[in-house]
Scaffold this active site. Structure first.
Site, PDB file in Angstrom:
ATOM      1  CG  ASP A   1      -9.442  17.159 -14.047  1.00 21.64           C
ATOM      2  OD1 ASP A   1      -8.762  16.631 -14.953  1.00 21.64           O
ATOM      3  OD2 ASP A   1     -10.400  16.589 -13.500  1.00 21.64           O
TER       4      ASP A   1
ATOM      5  CE1 TYR B   1     -17.563  12.421 -14.933  1.00 21.24           C
ATOM      6  CE2 TYR B   1     -16.345  12.319 -12.876  1.00 21.24           C
ATOM      7  CZ  TYR B   1     -17.198  11.740 -13.793  1.00 21.24           C
ATOM      8  OH  TYR B   1     -17.676  10.478 -13.573  1.00 21.24           O
TER       9      TYR B   1
ATOM     10  NE  ARG C   1      -2.881   0.358   3.342  1.00 21.60           N
ATOM     11  CZ  ARG C   1      -2.238   0.609   4.494  1.00 21.60           C
ATOM     12  NH1 ARG C   1      -1.598   1.743   4.673  1.00 21.60           N
ATOM     13  NH2 ARG C   1      -2.243  -0.282   5.470  1.00 21.60           N
TER      14      ARG C   1
ATOM     15  CE  LYS D   1     -12.212   9.590 -17.787  1.00 25.92           C
ATOM     16  NZ  LYS D   1     -13.180   8.535 -17.608  1.00 25.92           N
TER      17      LYS D   1
HETATM   18  O1  P1T Z   1     -13.536   8.120 -13.697  1.00 25.01           O
HETATM   19  P1  P1T Z   1     -12.353   8.569 -12.912  1.00 25.01           P
HETATM   20  O2  P1T Z   1     -11.085   7.936 -13.339  1.00 25.01           O
HETATM   21  O3  P1T Z   1     -12.570   8.519 -11.441  1.00 25.01           O
HETATM   22  O4  P1T Z   1     -12.130  10.125 -13.292  1.00 25.01           O
HETATM   23  C1  P1T Z   1     -12.986  11.155 -12.931  1.00 25.01           C
HETATM   24  C2  P1T Z   1     -12.801  12.331 -13.857  1.00 25.01           C
HETATM   25  C3  P1T Z   1     -12.018  13.390 -13.443  1.00 25.01           C
HETATM   26  N1  P1T Z   1     -11.805  14.459 -14.230  1.00 25.01           N
HETATM   27  C4  P1T Z   1     -12.331  14.530 -15.474  1.00 25.01           C
HETATM   28  C5  P1T Z   1     -12.086  15.741 -16.321  1.00 25.01           C
HETATM   29  C6  P1T Z   1     -13.119  13.487 -15.964  1.00 25.01           C
HETATM   30  O5  P1T Z   1     -13.616  13.594 -17.185  1.00 25.01           O
HETATM   31  C7  P1T Z   1     -13.367  12.356 -15.129  1.00 25.01           C
HETATM   32  C8  P1T Z   1     -14.216  11.226 -15.574  1.00 25.01           C
HETATM   33  N2  P1T Z   1     -14.992  11.482 -16.721  1.00 25.01           N
HETATM   34  C9  P1T Z   1     -15.809  10.618 -17.332  1.00 25.01           C
HETATM   35  C10 P1T Z   1     -16.067   9.382 -16.910  1.00 25.01           C
HETATM   36  C11 P1T Z   1     -16.480  11.142 -18.531  1.00 25.01           C
HETATM   37  O6  P1T Z   1     -17.068  10.372 -19.324  1.00 25.01           O
HETATM   38  O7  P1T Z   1     -16.449  12.366 -18.731  1.00 25.01           O
END
Ligand code: P1T
Length: 421
Positions: free
Chosen positions: A214, A142, A90, A239
């Site tokens: 972000d 988001y 961890r 992403k």
């Molecule tokens: O899904 P996750 O890995 O927890 O990420 C969250 C997140 C954070 N910041 C941005 C700009 C994001 O687009 C996302 C997640 N977005 C999607 C799942 C989407 O389809 O836009």
């Protein structure tokens, strides 16, 4: 003195014996002062860094690809003497450490931390503020980020206000004496509004607040927020960084030593860590980040231009279009425009026809993978944003978002064209 340098063009860290910081070393035919060389290694090419930073051949087997260290613990030679410096997975894992070095280098940050998701990375970053502190959150992020503030952090006493961070005058009004952080996304998901990172950083710092960006939509290939004055960069590695729609993860990159110590403490203390396998996948993903981002950008521009001319489309949101109100800022702050394109079809019925009519593009949440994905922000990614806020921002029932993949662009174009027909 002994000088340890991370030179991404070498297979292992470079260790030099030098007299002091004023000594000279040879680098690529030039004689350079040691103090200056430390700066110089930051200027290695992006792809070289992506392929080599953190990716040192395995010291035991020589494996060129960093292995998946699938272990929960490590042997200790004697009490308090771990064999290789690792104690418990961890806290540290070699595969994760490699990825942490890699993405930190790409963002131009000294420190990096990999998390189990983008949301857990954002949550860990917000552990830098306490109950009673105030955060200014960009009004279009988001939906999950808004939900974290609105449904979870609020109950722990973290105050927040939404502000249009693309408008400095609006942002200035949002500061309070207890404002400790400004959290922005640029370009925003899904309306593609930009925030001037230098202007926001200057304003926030003058008010004693840190700036978090972000950077998921651009990736460090097209935008390096720290170079514009931002303190902390967060990512959903799910992403573009991973890029193949087969891993969920998140990342925090920063330069401040004290804040980094706290993020590391939170990462271990709460334990929302990225697994060894996911760390391996993302590390493999970043090696091709540059070529993938170029391809996303090339296809994104074609699709945005096609949609802008289409009679069935009322409005296109893409910073690469000259008609985008912040096109000049996009050219200045980013080195590309990427593959995210949103467009207005006018109604839920029109949107549904496109979303359900596509054959090559896949209807689904997420973005940044090699395959084109199409989604409906109002009912999917931004369903947790109140309807009136969505309406104000332009996240209507007729809005469709495409994460343009790297398939042959003619095929994507034909697919969208037939769905719009
Ligand atoms: O899904 P996750 O890995 O927890 O990420 C969250 C997140 C954070 N910041 C941005 C700009 C994001 O687009 C996302 C997640 N977005 C999607 C799942 C989407 O389809 O836009």
């Amino acid at each position: 003195m002994r000088l340890n340098l991370l030179d991404p063009q070498r297979s292992r860290p470079l260790t030099l014996k030098v007299r002091d910081e004023n000594s000279f070393i040879c680098h690529k035919r030039y004689k350079i002062k040691v103090s200056f060389y430390k700066e110089l290694i930051d200027f290695m090419g992006f792809s070289t860094t992506a392929i080599h930073a953190g990716n040192e051949p395995d010291p035991v087997t020589g494996a060129v690809s960093v292995p998946i260290y699938q272990t929960s613990t490590y042997k200790q030679e004697a009490l308090g003497k771990p064999t290789g410096g690792y104690e418990y997975a961890r806290t540290q894992n070699p595969t994760r450490s490699a990825l942490e070095k890699n993405i930190a280098a790409l963002e131009g940050a000294k420190y990096g931390f990999a998390f189990a998701s983008g949301m857990s990375a954002i949550d860990a970053t917000l552990k830098l503020v306490k109950g009673g502190d105030h955060v200014i959150l960009g009004d279009n992020t988001y939906g999950g980020t808004f939900r974290l503030f609105n449904r979870i952090l609020r109950d722990y006493g973290v105050e927040f206000d939404l502000a249009d961070t693309s408008n400095i005058a609006d942002l200035e009004k949002a500061f309070k004496p207890n404002t400790k952080m400004v959290f922005v996304e640029t370009p925003t998901n899904p309306i593609m509004t930009l925030t001037d990172l230098k202007a926001v950083s200057d304003l926030a710092h003058a008010n004693g607040a840190k700036v978090v960006c972000d950077n998921t939509f651009m990736s460090p290939y097209f935008q390096r927020p720290i170079e514009h004055g931002v303190d902390i960069v967060v990512h959903s590695t799910t992403k573009y960084l991973n890029g193949h729609s087969d891993s969920v993860g998140g990342f925090v990159a920063l330069n401040d030593e004290k804040d980094a110590e706290w993020i590391g403490f939170v990462q271990n203390g709460i334990g929302a860590i990225l697994s060894p396998f996911d760390s391996f996948l993302v590390l493999r993903g970043t090696k091709t980040l540059a070529v993938r981002m170029e391809a996303h950008d090339k296809n994104g521009r074609v699709i945005a231009n096609f949609l802008a001319e289409h009679p069935g489309v009322q409005k296109v949101y893409y910073p690469g279009l000259a008609s985008h109100p912040q096109h000049e800022l996009a050219k200045r702050q980013q080195s590309g425009f990427g593959g995210m394109v949103s467009f207005e079809t006018g109604s839920i019925d029109n949107a549904r026809k496109v979303l359900e009519g596509v054959k090559l593009c896949t209807l689904g949440e997420s973005l940044g993978g090699v395959e084109s994905l199409i989604s409906h922000p109002a009912s999917m990614t931004h369903a947790s944003v109140p309807e009136e806020t969505r309406a104000k921002l332009g996240i209507t029932d007729g809005l469709v978002r495409i994460s343009v993949g790297i398939e042959d662009v003619e095929d994507i174009l034909e697919d969208i064209d037939q769905a719009l027909a």
